[in-house]
Design an enzyme around this catalytic site. Structure first.
Site, PDB file in Angstrom:
ATOM      1  CG  ASP A 287      15.700  22.573 -30.853  1.00 38.57           C
ATOM      2  OD1 ASP A 287      16.307  23.613 -30.537  1.00 38.57           O
ATOM      3  OD2 ASP A 287      14.659  22.606 -31.551  1.00 38.57           O
TER       4      ASP A 287
ATOM      5  CE1 TYR B 299      28.343  28.583 -17.068  1.00 37.83           C
ATOM      6  CE2 TYR B 299      27.088  29.580 -18.845  1.00 37.83           C
ATOM      7  CZ  TYR B 299      27.213  28.609 -17.877  1.00 37.83           C
ATOM      8  OH  TYR B 299      26.235  27.668 -17.715  1.00 37.83           O
TER       9      TYR B 299
ATOM     10  CD  GLU C  94      12.828  22.275 -39.531  1.00 37.56           C
ATOM     11  OE1 GLU C  94      12.373  22.011 -40.673  1.00 37.56           O
ATOM     12  OE2 GLU C  94      12.440  21.697 -38.491  1.00 37.56           O
TER      13      GLU C  94
END
Length: 427
Positions: free
Chosen positions: A136, A333, A406
């Site tokens: 996100d 990967y 944040e």
């Protein structure tokens, strides 16, 4: 002097007068500051509404609408739900920027007003869904970078490809997906980037930028070993061939590959058995047992060597017990490898963004399919620290208690913006 003003004295000045370069840099910095409330809002909304790989329909819709509002050419449904935006500025290099979109089948345990309560289906099971790996943040950061760079108009000295990628955590059914499928479906067909940049949040202190030249993240391959014996009554094991005992010996044998067979001074490597499945009740020795696991390393030659040693170890131990072992290895990967020349060229930019919080990362045996993009064009992948100050709140990626501070978001926006503009100016 602001961040972008300092960058201007290094890079923009090769294209513009010092005054014009400084003015442009200050303008870019103002746009970064202006977009940050949106970045935080996007991040919280995406965190509250995570979606599993190849099912990121809501997320992709938000991204596509945003890019179209910025005037970009937008391609959707790439590799199922991927979104590609093309931002064309003036003549100059092409830079690709990548963010992954998918959540994980994890039930969130973080006490947040925007905590995920989403549910989904994974491998036929009803599961909680959470952005437990921080994708996100990646999406919100790249949406912010898109708005900043789109605001430059013709002053942008090149073209930017915005790659919003699904299914980095793998596809639900094990088929090809993510970065590999985006490339197969033409992500780089029209124009091959001169460089590709990406970042991933990681539990370094908030605001740290960590990377290194060469191998940063390991290759990741999976294997399955089926041990077939001869079913019999648990009370008379001599009447059959016990695949459970044989599989146990194989597990121990596999551990000697890294610890006793490989040169420990060359490269870190891991062989892990993650699951053993066999048998139905206490007094029946079953016909077969399955082992599945993962292989990690940072060297292509060592990677293939480990594959061969796994096959040899499993088959020979099984033969010694009178059983058979079928070994299947799926290439996953590759090594996420930072181009050394690109790293050296862009290290001053990252130092300008993060100052003393720009550090050399340790190699990690986690894996990333950004490696597919970096195999096509010179790549540079960064870790962005998001760990909160309170140590009791620090948990690793994939934990149901993973929490991203944040305060790191502006650093991520500045880093990808500065890398793009400095690379374009220098080339």
């Amino acid at each position: 002097m602001s961040l972008f003003a300092r960058i201007a004295t290094i890079s923009f000045a090769v294209l513009l007068t010092p005054v014009a370069a400084a003015d442009l840099a200050e303008s870019v910095e103002r746009r970064v500051e202006a977009v940050m409330p949106e970045v935080v809002s996007w991040r919280r909304d995406l965190h509250e509404h995570p979606e599993l790989g190849n099912r990121e329909f809501r997320t992709a819709g938000i991204i596509a609408e945003h890019l179209r509002e910025l005037g970009m050419e937008v391609r959707t449904e790439v590799a199922h739900t991927g979104v590609i935006g093309v931002l064309k500025g003036g003549e100059g290099p092409v830079v690709a920027l990548r963010a992954d979109m998918d959540g994980l089948p994890v039930t969130e345990l973080v006490d947040l007003p925007f905590a995920s309560k989403a549910r989904g289906e994974y491998l036929g099971q009803d599961v909680g869904v959470m952005h437990a790996c921080g994708h996100d943040n990646h999406v919100a950061i790249l949406m912010g970078v898109a708005e900043v760079l789109a605001g430059m108009g013709d002053e942008l000295p090149g073209t930017v490809l915005f790659l919003f990628q699904p299914a980095e955590e793998g596809t639900p059914d094990g088929t090809v997906g993510g970065a590999e499928l985006m490339l197969q479906e033409g992500a780089f067909d029209e124009v091959l980037p001169d460089a590709v940049f990406g970042l991933h949040v990681f539990p370094y202190p908030a605001g740290v930028i960590a990377t290194r030249p060469g191998g940063l993240m390991a290759s990741s391959d999976s294997y399955k070993i089926t041990v077939t014996g001869k079913q019999t009554h648990g009370a008379v094991p001599w009447a059959g061939v016990d695949p459970i005992v044989t599989a146990s010996q194989i597990v121990l044998g596999l551990q000697t590959i890294v610890s006793r067979q490989l040169d420990a001074t060359l490269t870190p490597s891991i062989v892990t058995v993650g699951k053993i499945d066999g048998g139905v009740r206490s007094n029946i020795i079953p016909e077969s047992v399955d082992l599945i696991g993962t292989i990690r390393t940072f060297d292509a030659e060592t990677r293939l060597d480990i594959h061969e040693r796994i096959r040899r170890t499993a088959t020979h131990i099984a033969e010694a017990a009178g059983a058979k072992a079928q070994v299947d290895i799926d290439l996953g990967y590759g090594v996420t490898r930072n181009d050394p020349e690109l790293y050296q060229k862009m290290a001053p930019t990252l130092r300008g963004v993060a100052g003393s919080q720009f550090i050399e990362a340790q190699q990690t045996t986690t894996a990333e399919d950004f490696s597919y993009f970096a195999n096509e064009a010179p790549g540079l992948f960064l870790f962005l620290g998001v760990a909160p100050e309170d140590p009791s709140l620090v948990y690793p990626n994939h934990s149901p208690r993973f929490y991203a501070d944040e305060r790191a978001l502006p650093v991520g926006v500045r880093a990808l913006t500065a890398l793009t503009l400095d690379f374009m100016a220098d080339n």
